[in-house]
Design an enzyme around this catalytic site. Structure first.
Site, PDB file in Angstrom:
ATOM      1  N   CYS A   2      89.051  68.425 -16.534  1.00 31.39           N
ATOM      2  CA  CYS A   2      90.310  67.654 -16.887  1.00 31.39           C
ATOM      3  C   CYS A   2      91.464  68.285 -17.439  1.00 31.39           C
ATOM      4  O   CYS A   2      91.188  69.319 -18.080  1.00 31.39           O
ATOM      5  CB  CYS A   2      89.515  66.767 -18.242  1.00 31.39           C
ATOM      6  SG  CYS A   2      88.248  65.580 -18.222  1.00 31.39           S
ATOM      7  N   ARG A  27      91.689  70.772 -12.029  1.00 32.79           N
ATOM      8  CA  ARG A  27      90.515  70.713 -12.901  1.00 32.79           C
ATOM      9  C   ARG A  27      89.701  69.242 -12.981  1.00 32.79           C
ATOM     10  O   ARG A  27      88.881  69.365 -13.754  1.00 32.79           O
ATOM     11  CB  ARG A  27      91.419  70.551 -14.220  1.00 32.79           C
ATOM     12  CG  ARG A  27      92.360  71.776 -14.386  1.00 32.79           C
ATOM     13  CD  ARG A  27      93.004  72.003 -15.719  1.00 32.79           C
ATOM     14  NE  ARG A  27      92.036  71.859 -16.871  1.00 32.79           N
ATOM     15  CZ  ARG A  27      91.840  73.345 -17.459  1.00 32.79           C
ATOM     16  NH1 ARG A  27      92.215  74.277 -16.986  1.00 32.79           N
ATOM     17  NH2 ARG A  27      90.882  73.084 -18.543  1.00 32.79           N
ATOM     18  N   TRP A  73      87.777  64.554 -14.907  1.00 33.60           N
ATOM     19  CA  TRP A  73      86.732  64.864 -14.017  1.00 33.60           C
ATOM     20  C   TRP A  73      85.358  64.207 -14.878  1.00 33.60           C
ATOM     21  O   TRP A  73      85.280  64.711 -16.180  1.00 33.60           O
ATOM     22  CB  TRP A  73      86.281  66.406 -14.224  1.00 33.60           C
ATOM     23  CG  TRP A  73      85.109  66.711 -13.343  1.00 33.60           C
ATOM     24  CD1 TRP A  73      85.235  67.054 -12.018  1.00 33.60           C
ATOM     25  CD2 TRP A  73      84.017  66.971 -13.792  1.00 33.60           C
ATOM     26  NE1 TRP A  73      84.040  67.243 -11.443  1.00 33.60           N
ATOM     27  CE2 TRP A  73      83.006  67.386 -12.632  1.00 33.60           C
ATOM     28  CE3 TRP A  73      83.350  66.982 -15.026  1.00 33.60           C
ATOM     29  CZ2 TRP A  73      81.692  67.707 -12.529  1.00 33.60           C
ATOM     30  CZ3 TRP A  73      81.826  67.396 -14.927  1.00 33.60           C
ATOM     31  CH2 TRP A  73      81.159  67.536 -13.741  1.00 33.60           C
ATOM     32  N   ASN A  99      90.110  66.613 -23.369  1.00 35.07           N
ATOM     33  CA  ASN A  99      88.920  67.439 -22.268  1.00 35.07           C
ATOM     34  C   ASN A  99      87.997  67.897 -23.264  1.00 35.07           C
ATOM     35  O   ASN A  99      88.091  68.553 -24.104  1.00 35.07           O
ATOM     36  CB  ASN A  99      89.887  68.566 -21.680  1.00 35.07           C
ATOM     37  CG  ASN A  99      89.052  69.490 -21.005  1.00 35.07           C
ATOM     38  OD1 ASN A  99      87.921  69.310 -20.343  1.00 35.07           O
ATOM     39  ND2 ASN A  99      89.740  70.768 -20.786  1.00 35.07           N
ATOM     40  N   GLY A 100      86.622  67.719 -22.813  1.00 37.67           N
ATOM     41  CA  GLY A 100      85.636  68.215 -23.159  1.00 37.67           C
ATOM     42  C   GLY A 100      84.381  67.435 -23.399  1.00 37.67           C
ATOM     43  O   GLY A 100      84.431  66.335 -23.020  1.00 37.67           O
ATOM     44  N   GLU A 489      77.687  83.999  -1.081  1.00 39.75           N
ATOM     45  CA  GLU A 489      79.090  83.156  -1.275  1.00 39.75           C
ATOM     46  C   GLU A 489      79.627  82.675   0.098  1.00 39.75           C
ATOM     47  O   GLU A 489      80.087  81.621  -0.089  1.00 39.75           O
ATOM     48  CB  GLU A 489      79.947  84.525  -1.462  1.00 39.75           C
ATOM     49  CG  GLU A 489      81.415  84.176  -1.552  1.00 39.75           C
ATOM     50  CD  GLU A 489      81.795  83.058  -2.815  1.00 39.75           C
ATOM     51  OE1 GLU A 489      81.120  82.896  -3.817  1.00 39.75           O
ATOM     52  OE2 GLU A 489      82.978  82.702  -2.711  1.00 39.75           O
ATOM     53  N   LYS A 493      80.515  78.738  -0.040  1.00 42.92           N
ATOM     54  CA  LYS A 493      81.953  78.305   0.552  1.00 42.92           C
ATOM     55  C   LYS A 493      81.754  77.076   1.418  1.00 42.92           C
ATOM     56  O   LYS A 493      82.330  76.160   1.295  1.00 42.92           O
ATOM     57  CB  LYS A 493      82.692  79.661   1.091  1.00 42.92           C
ATOM     58  CG  LYS A 493      83.311  80.624   0.530  1.00 42.92           C
ATOM     59  CD  LYS A 493      84.406  80.110  -0.347  1.00 42.92           C
ATOM     60  CE  LYS A 493      84.102  79.556  -1.810  1.00 42.92           C
ATOM     61  NZ  LYS A 493      83.870  80.191  -2.942  1.00 42.92           N
ATOM     62  N   GLU A 496      80.457  73.977  -0.411  1.00 39.28           N
ATOM     63  CA  GLU A 496      81.429  73.494  -1.383  1.00 39.28           C
ATOM     64  C   GLU A 496      82.428  72.289  -0.687  1.00 39.28           C
ATOM     65  O   GLU A 496      83.123  71.381  -1.164  1.00 39.28           O
ATOM     66  CB  GLU A 496      82.242  74.460  -1.987  1.00 39.28           C
ATOM     67  CG  GLU A 496      81.782  75.081  -3.164  1.00 39.28           C
ATOM     68  CD  GLU A 496      82.494  76.133  -3.661  1.00 39.28           C
ATOM     69  OE1 GLU A 496      82.862  76.370  -4.949  1.00 39.28           O
ATOM     70  OE2 GLU A 496      83.298  77.126  -2.940  1.00 39.28           O
ATOM     71  N   HIS A 512      60.000  84.099   5.186  1.00 40.85           N
ATOM     72  CA  HIS A 512      59.098  83.565   4.045  1.00 40.85           C
ATOM     73  C   HIS A 512      59.593  82.073   3.786  1.00 40.85           C
ATOM     74  O   HIS A 512      59.496  81.624   2.752  1.00 40.85           O
ATOM     75  CB  HIS A 512      59.214  84.516   2.763  1.00 40.85           C
ATOM     76  CG  HIS A 512      58.908  85.700   2.856  1.00 40.85           C
ATOM     77  ND1 HIS A 512      57.391  86.008   2.984  1.00 40.85           N
ATOM     78  CD2 HIS A 512      59.320  87.105   3.080  1.00 40.85           C
ATOM     79  CE1 HIS A 512      57.371  87.561   3.161  1.00 40.85           C
ATOM     80  NE2 HIS A 512      58.399  87.997   3.125  1.00 40.85           N
ATOM     81  N   LYS A 611      87.584  72.780 -10.992  1.00 41.87           N
ATOM     82  CA  LYS A 611      87.849  74.571 -10.836  1.00 41.87           C
ATOM     83  C   LYS A 611      87.395  75.234 -12.272  1.00 41.87           C
ATOM     84  O   LYS A 611      86.907  76.197 -12.315  1.00 41.87           O
ATOM     85  CB  LYS A 611      89.445  74.965 -10.342  1.00 41.87           C
ATOM     86  CG  LYS A 611      89.365  76.247 -10.274  1.00 41.87           C
ATOM     87  CD  LYS A 611      90.362  76.654  -9.143  1.00 41.87           C
ATOM     88  CE  LYS A 611      90.395  78.105  -8.869  1.00 41.87           C
ATOM     89  NZ  LYS A 611      89.306  78.465  -8.015  1.00 41.87           N
TER      90      LYS A 611
HETATM   91  C1  G6P Z   1      83.593  76.447 -10.462  1.00 38.87           C
HETATM   92  C2  G6P Z   1      84.490  76.792  -9.700  1.00 38.87           C
HETATM   93  C3  G6P Z   1      84.098  77.956  -8.731  1.00 38.87           C
HETATM   94  C4  G6P Z   1      84.055  79.004  -9.808  1.00 38.87           C
HETATM   95  C5  G6P Z   1      83.024  78.802 -10.946  1.00 38.87           C
HETATM   96  C6  G6P Z   1      82.962  79.778 -12.200  1.00 38.87           C
HETATM   97  O1  G6P Z   1      82.223  76.073  -9.997  1.00 38.87           O
HETATM   98  O2  G6P Z   1      84.610  75.698  -8.469  1.00 38.87           O
HETATM   99  O3  G6P Z   1      85.005  78.231  -7.820  1.00 38.87           O
HETATM  100  O4  G6P Z   1      83.257  80.286  -9.250  1.00 38.87           O
HETATM  101  O5  G6P Z   1      83.402  77.468 -11.362  1.00 38.87           O
HETATM  102  O6  G6P Z   1      84.199  79.815 -12.558  1.00 38.87           O
HETATM  103  P1  G6P Z   1      85.116  80.855 -13.400  1.00 38.87           P
HETATM  104  O7  G6P Z   1      86.330  80.600 -13.588  1.00 38.87           O
HETATM  105  O8  G6P Z   1      84.020  81.387 -14.660  1.00 38.87           O
HETATM  106  O9  G6P Z   1      85.044  82.113 -12.286  1.00 38.87           O
END
Ligand code: G6P
Length: 616
Positions: A2, A27, A73, A99-100, A489, A493, A496, A512, A611
């Site tokens: 948010c 956000r 969000w 927000n929260g 990772e 990616k 996501e 396995h 994010k």
């Molecule tokens: C969210 C974002 C990711 C990020 C993660 C941790 O899931 O979409 O890209 O890696 O949060 O966020 P931070 O700001 O703690 O790295």
């Protein structure tokens, strides 16, 4: 999660709010709304993007020099017009953006319902709006006038949970009341104007003078005044900071998406992260942010790394680096698990929290837990002035610059760069690394940005490979050693942003379980640069090939062995194998980017994600 923006001053609030919401959209982006104060309080809100909100505003609507906006969000209640913020209290005396999460909202709601309150939305935020109004109206007949801010303060004392919020009262329409606990808020100070936002991006166009609110702070702001207090109504001294963030850093700069721009920014991000710390000429490495704790780091009995998401993957690379270079036992934990599982934390433990945003709720809570158990907690963060650097005693900033694309790219490589430097510095100091090994690593790290440039030149080729996987339902990523976290990772990616199910696995573990999934429709992306387990990964490739999997291998330049086996190879320059994550992750980022684009996905704002995850 948010985004919040608010304004009081001499400019038309609507322009500032809409522009600000667009900057905060990373956000959360399932609904948006604004409240503009003219003679009345006018609220406009809708499900969808800020651009949808913009399209419902007409010229007559957008007057007023005070207002607030929100991009959501969803936590409580689906993304709908009604659940969008701002929320008004039942009698219209208060309006709020938040927000929260208000954790005790159902209990508060029942109490308010017993007092005759009814609710339009399913949100916890509307409960708070009504609670504030209820407190205010309960004191309406007091002999001593009861202010709107006092109602906010008293209501917040009844609330459990996290909030960053702004309230406007109908009775004091020239005033913004902002409060923070757990969710970030920044106040921008202009001339006869103030801005409030979840981060500095909506503010920097107007001023670089800011105050980061601390937990428990309440700010009462008019065009000409700012009064900072806490929940007990004790005056707080504002700590005014100057931020060094340029407007062009948060714009797309000619790229189609932020994510692509940020992938291409990695050579610069790594250089900036090493600048002033790593000297190629002097063969020296100095991390100023760790100066005061370096002796403790050198003699640490154990290092614990806590993080979430991509930062957790960087932490896993960090574990391998720290154990290899320093021989200090190192563990990596998901912050969300760590905080709830009664972990063993010994007094001499060093905890490193990694976070791009510096605001992730679980990471923050894990830090609190580690601190209370007596551990020394350090931070590796990207956003200057965010909560985690303020909660930790020391640390190292990544200087990746603002990362706006929801899928993290340059923050990851900058985090790995910092962790590499930390491991090198500690390893050299505690004799885990010889002088020669240390100096060779300095040379190697120095060359990484140039090598990434070379990989980026192959983007067209990676784009062609994306054609092969764009219609897949699943994908498997395999790696060993330092490249196992990169496999994780790469898979993250892809899922996501393209919504293709993908899994990362240590290559040997394939036998396995995941091998059962391999057929001619399954792309298998294998990280196979030259290192001590090269022969083993070659065998794994054979195993995939025997089952007709489509093999895309990331290999060291000049590798002919794998070229003869794989369907496609993407070459990366040779490097020390400890630094290979910084190179091999680049084609994987490009591959997921192009795959998502070809599938017509919204790359920068993938569905359901946000994010900055400020709720647990
Ligand atoms: C969210 C974002 C990711 C990020 C993660 C941790 O899931 O979409 O890209 O890696 O949060 O966020 P931070 O700001 O703690 O790295």
């Amino acid at each position: 999660m948010c985004g919040i923006v608010a304004y009081v001053g001499k400019r038309k609030a609507s322009n500032i709010l809409i522009k600000g919401l667009k900057r905060l959209e990373y956000r959360g982006y399932d609904s948006a709304g604004i409240a503009l104060i003219n003679n009345d309080i006018n609220v406009y809100k809708c499900q969808g993007r800020v651009s949808d909100l913009e399209s419902i505003l007409t010229e007559e609507d957008i007057h007023g020099f005070v207002g607030m906006g929100h991009t959501r969000w969803a936590t409580h209640g689906e993304p709908t017009d009604i659940n969008a913020h701002p929320h008004e209290s039942m009698n219209g005396d208060f309006i709020i953006i938040h927000n929260g999460i208000i954790e005790n909202y159902s209990k508060l709601k029942i109490g308010l319902e017993n007092e005759g309150y009814s609710f339009k939305s399913e949100t916890d935020t509307e409960v708070l709006a009504n609670l504030i109004e209820y407190v205010f109206l309960s004191h309406i007949n007091d002999d001593i006038p009861f202010s709107a801010e006092e109602a906010v303060r008293q209501a917040l004392l009844m609330v459990e949970g996290a909030y960053g919020l702004v309230v406007i009262a109908k009775s004091e329409k020239d005033k913004l009341i902002a409060a923070r606990k757990g969710s970030p808020l920044v106040i921008g100070i202009g001339k006869e104007e103030y801005f409030i936002a979840s981060d500095a991006t909506p503010i920097i166009e107007y001023t670089n003078s800011v105050i980061y609110l601390n937990d428990g702070d309440i700010a009462i702001i008019t065009k000409n005044s700012l009064n900072l207090t806490n929940l007990k109504n004790v005056s707080q001294k504002p700590d005014i900071k100057t931020i060094d963030l340029k407007l062009d850093e948060i714009e797309k700069g000619g790229f189609e998406h932020y994510m692509l721009k940020e992938i291409y920014e990695q050579p610069k991000a790594i250089k900036d992260t090493c600048r002033g710390r790593l000297s190629f000429e002097a063969k020296a490495l100095k991390l100023g942010g760790l100066h005061d704790v370096f002796e403790e780091l050198k003699s640490a009995k154990r290092i614990l790394i806590i993080a979430c998401g991509t930062s957790w993957h960087a932490g896993l690379v960090g574990e391998y680096l720290l154990e290899e270079f320093t021989r200090i036992p190192t563990e990596v934990e998901y912050a969300s698990e760590f905080r709830y599982r009664n972990p063993v934390i010994n007094k001499g433990d060093i905890v490193i929290a990694i976070s791009q945003s510096g605001e992730t709720a679980d990471t923050l809570a894990a830090i609190q837990l580690a601190k209370s158990a007596g551990a020394l907690v350090l931070g590796v963060c990207n956003v200057v002035g965010s909560s985690i650097p303020r909660e930790t005693v020391a640390g190292v900033y990544t200087h990746a610059g603002p990362e706006i694309g929801v899928a993290s790219t340059k923050a990851f490589t900058a985090q790995v760069t910092v962790l590499t430097m930390m491991a090198m510095a500690i390893g050299y100091a505690n004799k885990g690394l010889t002088k020669k090994e240390y100096e060779d690593l300095i040379d190697e790290l120095y060359l990484i940005p140039e090598k990434i440039e070379k990989i980026l030149e192959k983007a067209d080729f990676v784009e062609k490979i994306a054609d092969l996987i764009k219609d897949a339902n699943n994908a498997l990523y395999l790696g060993r050693g330092y490249l196992f976290p990169v496999a994780l990772e790469g898979a993250l990616k892809l899922k996501e942003i393209s919504y293709i199910h993908a899994e990362g696995y240590p290559a040997a573990e394939m036998k396995h379980g995941p091998i059962a999934l391999i057929d001619d429709k399954m792309p298998v992306i294998v990280l196979a640069t030259k290192d001590h387990s090269y022969d083993k990964i070659v065998s794994n490739i054979q195993e995939v090939k025997a089952r007709k999997g489509l093999i895309i291998a990331v290999v060291t330049e000049g590798d002919t062995t794998i070229k003869n086996m794989a369907d496609y190879v993407i070459e990366v320059p040779h490097s020390d194998f400890a630094l290979a994550p910084l190179l091999t992750v680049i084609p994987l980022q490009l591959l997921s980017y192009y795959t998502a684009v070809k599938r017509g996905c919204n790359v920068d704002q993938p569905r359901n994600l946000a994010k900055s995850v400020t709720v647990e």
